[in-house]
Write a protein that holds these residues in place. Structure first.
Motif, short mmCIF file in Angstrom:
data_model
loop_
_atom_site.label_atom_id
_atom_site.label_comp_id
_atom_site.label_asym_id
_atom_site.label_seq_id
_atom_site.Cartn_x
_atom_site.Cartn_y
_atom_site.Cartn_z
N ARG A 8 4.36 -0.65 -9.20
CA ARG A 8 3.07 -1.30 -8.97
C ARG A 8 2.21 -1.15 -10.22
N THR A 9 1.96 -2.26 -10.87
CA THR A 9 1.22 -2.24 -12.13
C THR A 9 -0.23 -2.67 -11.97
N GLY A 10 -0.56 -3.29 -10.85
CA GLY A 10 -1.92 -3.75 -10.59
C GLY A 10 -2.16 -3.79 -9.10
N GLU A 11 -3.37 -4.16 -8.71
CA GLU A 11 -3.72 -4.19 -7.29
C GLU A 11 -2.71 -4.99 -6.47
N ASP A 12 -2.35 -6.18 -6.97
CA ASP A 12 -1.40 -7.05 -6.26
C ASP A 12 -0.20 -7.41 -7.13
N GLU A 13 0.12 -6.58 -8.10
CA GLU A 13 1.21 -6.88 -9.02
C GLU A 13 2.29 -5.79 -8.93
N VAL A 14 3.49 -6.23 -8.55
CA VAL A 14 4.62 -5.31 -8.40
C VAL A 14 5.85 -5.95 -9.03
N ASP A 47 0.81 -1.22 0.00
CA ASP A 47 0.00 0.00 0.00
C ASP A 47 0.84 1.28 0.00
N ASP A 48 2.14 1.16 0.23
CA ASP A 48 3.02 2.34 0.17
C ASP A 48 3.27 2.80 -1.26
N ILE A 49 2.93 1.96 -2.23
CA ILE A 49 3.14 2.31 -3.63
C ILE A 49 1.78 2.53 -4.28
N PRO A 50 1.55 3.70 -4.84
CA PRO A 50 0.26 3.94 -5.50
C PRO A 50 0.14 3.09 -6.77
N LEU A 51 -1.06 2.77 -7.16
CA LEU A 51 -1.31 2.04 -8.39
C LEU A 51 -0.72 2.81 -9.56
#
Length: 110
Positions: free
Chosen positions: A31-37, A10-14
């Motif tokens: 961060r490229t997606g909700e749960d993709e980094v 959550d520290d990285i914005p979408l």
């Protein structure tokens, strides 16, 4: 692999990025997606542009200096551009970002 906790998802914005300083230099977490980094070098091989300040789109980032586009999965430049950036194993576990410490050196990321 030696997983190092480098922060919260959550520290990285979408479609945003965050920097982690490591023994191999700055690594950008995209961060490229909700749960993709993805984790990759922050330095564009063309002119050294800070990729963490670029535009994240799809699974790619565009360098803010000269618009080179890099695939965040492979590190390869897309289109007519040639070159690549190092990428590093990263996973999300219980909302935390874990970076492979073996890939970025023996010391802990900070």
């Amino acid at each position: 692999m030696n997983w190092i906790d480098v922060g919260a998802l959550d520290d990285i914005p979408l479609r945003g990025a965050r920097l982690v300083k490591t023994p191999v230099g700055c690594v950008a977490l995209f961060r490229t997606g909700e749960d993709e980094v993805f984790a990759a070098s922050d330095r564009c091989p063309h002119k050294g542009g800070p990729l963490s300040e670029g535009i994240v789109h799809g699974r790619a980032v565009t360098c803010p200096l000269h618009n080179w586009v890099f695939d965040l999965e492979t590190g390869d430049a897309q289109g007519a551009d040639e070159g690549s950036i190092p990428t590093y194993p990263l996973r999300v576990e219980n909302g935390r970002l874990l970076l492979d410490g073996d890939a970025v050196g023996r010391r802990a990321a900070a």
